[in-house]
Scaffold this active site. Sequence first.
Site, PDB file in Angstrom:
ATOM      1  N   LYS A  78     -19.759  72.020  53.949  1.00  0.00           N
ATOM      2  CA  LYS A  78     -20.727  71.344  53.075  1.00  0.00           C
ATOM      3  C   LYS A  78     -22.110  71.413  53.730  1.00  0.00           C
ATOM      4  CE  LYS A  78     -21.305  66.878  50.658  1.00  0.00           C
ATOM      5  NZ  LYS A  78     -20.764  65.501  50.532  1.00  0.00           N
ATOM      6  N   SER A 102     -19.903  64.070  45.764  1.00  0.00           N
ATOM      7  CA  SER A 102     -20.958  65.010  46.058  1.00  0.00           C
ATOM      8  C   SER A 102     -20.485  66.319  46.683  1.00  0.00           C
ATOM      9  CB  SER A 102     -21.975  64.364  47.001  1.00  0.00           C
ATOM     10  OG  SER A 102     -21.383  64.096  48.258  1.00  0.00           O
ATOM     11  N   SER A 150     -16.950  60.941  47.846  1.00  0.00           N
ATOM     12  CA  SER A 150     -17.489  62.300  47.702  1.00  0.00           C
ATOM     13  C   SER A 150     -16.572  63.419  48.155  1.00  0.00           C
ATOM     14  CB  SER A 150     -18.813  62.417  48.460  1.00  0.00           C
ATOM     15  OG  SER A 150     -19.834  61.821  47.702  1.00  0.00           O
TER      16      SER A 150
END
Lengths: 96, 480, 481
Positions: free
Chosen positions: C78, C153, C177
Amino acid sequence: MAAEEIDVAYVAQLATIRLTDEEARLFQRQLPVILAYVDKLRCLDVSGIEPTSHGHPVYNVLREDVPEPGLDPERVLANAPARLRDTFKVPRIVES
Amino acid sequence: MKQTYRVSIGLEIHVQLKTRTKLFCGCATSFGVPPNTCVCPVCLGYPGAMPVMNREAVRLTLVSGLMLGCSINTYSTFDRKSYFYPDMPKNYQITQYDKPLCLDGIIDIPMTDGGRKPIRLIRIHLEEDVAKSMHESSWSGVDFNRAGTPLMEIVTHPDLTSADEAAAFLTALRHILLYIGVSACNLEEGNMRCDVNVSLRPPGQDALGTKVELKNMNTISGAHDALQYEIARQSEVLDAGGRIVQETRRWDVDSGVTIHMRSKEDAHDYRYFAEPDLLPIVTPPDQIDALRRSLPELPAVRRERLARQYGIPDYDASVLAADRALADFFEAVAQRCGTGKTASNWIMTDVLRLVAAHETPVTACALTPEALVELIGMVEARTINALTAKELLEEAFLSGGSPTEQVRARGLAQVSDSGALDGWVDAVVQANPKSVADWKAGKQAAAGFLIGQVMKLSKGKADPKVVGRLVGERLAQQNG
Amino acid sequence: MELESLTVRTAIDGLRKRQFSSVELTRAVLDAITARDGVIGAYLWVDEADALKQAASADAARAGGADALLLGVPLAIKDILNVEGQPCTCASKILAGYRAPYDATVIARLREAGAVFAGRTNLDEFAMGSTTENSAIQLTRNPAALDRVPGGSSGGSAAAVAGGMALAALGTDTGGSIRQPASFCGCVGLKPSYGRVSRYGLVAFASSLDQIGPMTQTVEDAALLLGVMAGRDPHDATTLDRAVPNYAAALGGDLKGLRLGLPKEYFVAGLDPEVAQRVQEAVESCRRCGAEIVEVSLPHTEYAVATYYILASAEASANLARFDGVRYGHRSAVAAGTPLEMYLNTRAEGFGREVKRRIILGTYVLSSGYYDAYYTHAQRVRTLIRRDFESAFMQCDALLTPVSPDPAYLIGATAEDPLKAYLIDIFTVTANLAGICGLSVPCGTTPAGLPVGLQVLAPAFDEGTLLRIGHVYEQVREVRS
């Protein structure tokens, strides 16, 4: 302390964020709605309840006073948006 | 009609702690190195970096608190104080808001009447220093080497009532901090910085007047002068029927005046909240006791004890007690040679002369207490004379070693047996008839010359006292 | 064999048996990205040459006798975790141009274990959002339904794993997330207990809530990666000094002797009926595997979202103050006479709308006069929420709940109604507030083919139980919709 009290322009100034007129209008409309929602917490009696400020209630996590290598200065300054020789260049600071 | 106002002064002193590394990262604390060479993701406020508390910085703050009579908060926390400034890497400073490490405390300051006045401390907390910037034309350059250096902030009650008292307080504080070794307290390097707030009120008024904050005093005399100026300025305003506005003013060293920086309306909203990345410091009472037992004696206490225990003059005691290493050295010597007065005489005169001459503190020189004890012993036993002793002391100061060994190896022991000395005296008296004649004619100085000649002949090893006696006897015989 | 779709476990085995090289495996992943990511948009940054170079040196190390656990296994990261030499944009314009000069601790540990860092995945800007639509850089589509969001997210990581463009990925979870995009895309997502995995090098959103965790195709893979990532880190004072068990080796068996709680507050009106049904089926599977199912109560659940948004926004308002254009990242080109002018311009240009909204909310709740009413009050409610879980875990070993009230939303469906968007997180924020661990395991799809996730919650530092339950369920899961 009603939610609609929020003065978005003033808070944005505190946060050092310049909002466009459109953003300011939008937030001035939306944030009171969010604050009205979070106001539901008010109906909870929390007297005598300790606040939780950390993920776990642990303490005294310290490091020894032993030097470790830092970053190569050139590498550090390579990320600088603007350089003044070996320093980070900013518009002139007026003492405040 | 001018009147005298009551002055109330409170101080906030920032002291850089003497740690090897910064407060939250392993970067070396440094002064005078090239810009941005002692930095890492943590002290640069890089995305993702996290602070970890330096154990030594906490210990030094607790030690300072105990030395200054504070109570220790058994549960102490760190907070973020938000404000935007280019010298603040994260745009918040990690500091302590409502649970500082130390609370209360007292520092006694000397008064002109010889008495002492207690000044109360409110708190001592630990926080991180900011970066430094240099300015040119329309730009500034930021150097983050200093960012994250541990700072101890000491806050006093507004107990000080004059510029002199404030200066006395800062001097006393500096002495104590230097003595316990928590800070270099070097004002030029910014190790110790102070902010002042001062308010005036007419006699008879209990409530404090409106306070004005003063910044940018880099020396104790600067703080003194700034206060003197500010007290006079406020007095004039009040005399003229004016009102003091709550504001922050900057001391301008060059022009010797204070200048408006910002008013209360511009006061920041710092939005303090608990730093989630740093855990509380818990110091249970038994740890506080252990720390207390490890504390050194305060200079004032030690001064009294040295004078009492070793029977040395107050002046000597105060000089020795002001420097912890010197006092330790003195006590080591005094205990071994059994007489404090002699030890003190040697240290106050000869050792301190060498310290000054070689710009080498007693901690850094090669002289050991044992060596000095040997020297003193040899002089007392008249094994060596004072001249030889001074030479040997300097050698031991510079290169170490045992003076006893030197005396043995180099045959420096002084000659005091009359058999050996008689021959030298006879030779000198015979070789200098003119001096003998002068002496007979009443010139006392001629005897000194003859003694000197004997010493020279003995290559300095003769005991001058015995030589003096023998020369005197021989001259008296000549006379008769 | 489609190398890019291998699990971490099978890739490890294949590499060890020399069935393929890391270069071949990494090449397959890069080719899959080239072929598919134009449509999905999971990745923000891929450096093929660098990834292949890492793979080649892993192959060379193996030829030299090295056999670290993940030697030569490519992973997607990420774009909020610092990897030395790579960008780290947080899907924000404000970090444009930034190159990380250091490795996050999890990255250092994975690197030590031999992993290859193949690319960086999309997210909601600074992890603020539940759809990945708040990325300032690009849109990510759900591989299971291209007109839908991947969740967020960590939407890029979920889409990369579910879309066959990564064997596994790292995500971060502040209020769901990792778990929510895993459920939306149909992969496994693990949020470790607070303090289990170091956050050093994770660009902080809400420091008392953030955790890094694996997003994988199987529970076993999550266990393997957690074993490498977990443990005390001297650079993160909030990591706890607890032993790291061999999570993967402990998997297996059944659920006999385990009591699993169903918190009644999580099965209420507003829960999508298809989601409710898939979760009920999963609960039944667990019962058949020997678990005892009990009903429990977490009475303060309805206050969790409000508590979360106050605390997370407050912490974020300070955490994001460092983005000022002085030391790294974007600086406004607009002429500024003072640093303050420069900050105002830079932050106005650099932050997206949701980030600004949350910074303003967070600044407000910390400001003078409102602090106690909002911030301290919410911290006290957080204590109540933690206590809810403490009591619940006296009655059961773990909890089973839905991950999200709904399956993946249509793109644009939650835009510009922030409150509605925040309420999506209702079932996930509680684990972050309580510091416990949570796992999202796929439990089938809706009739429309949208994945649904089962959430397993276990007490802090009991990832072993969490993974065991997830693994057993995964083995017996009936693929149905």
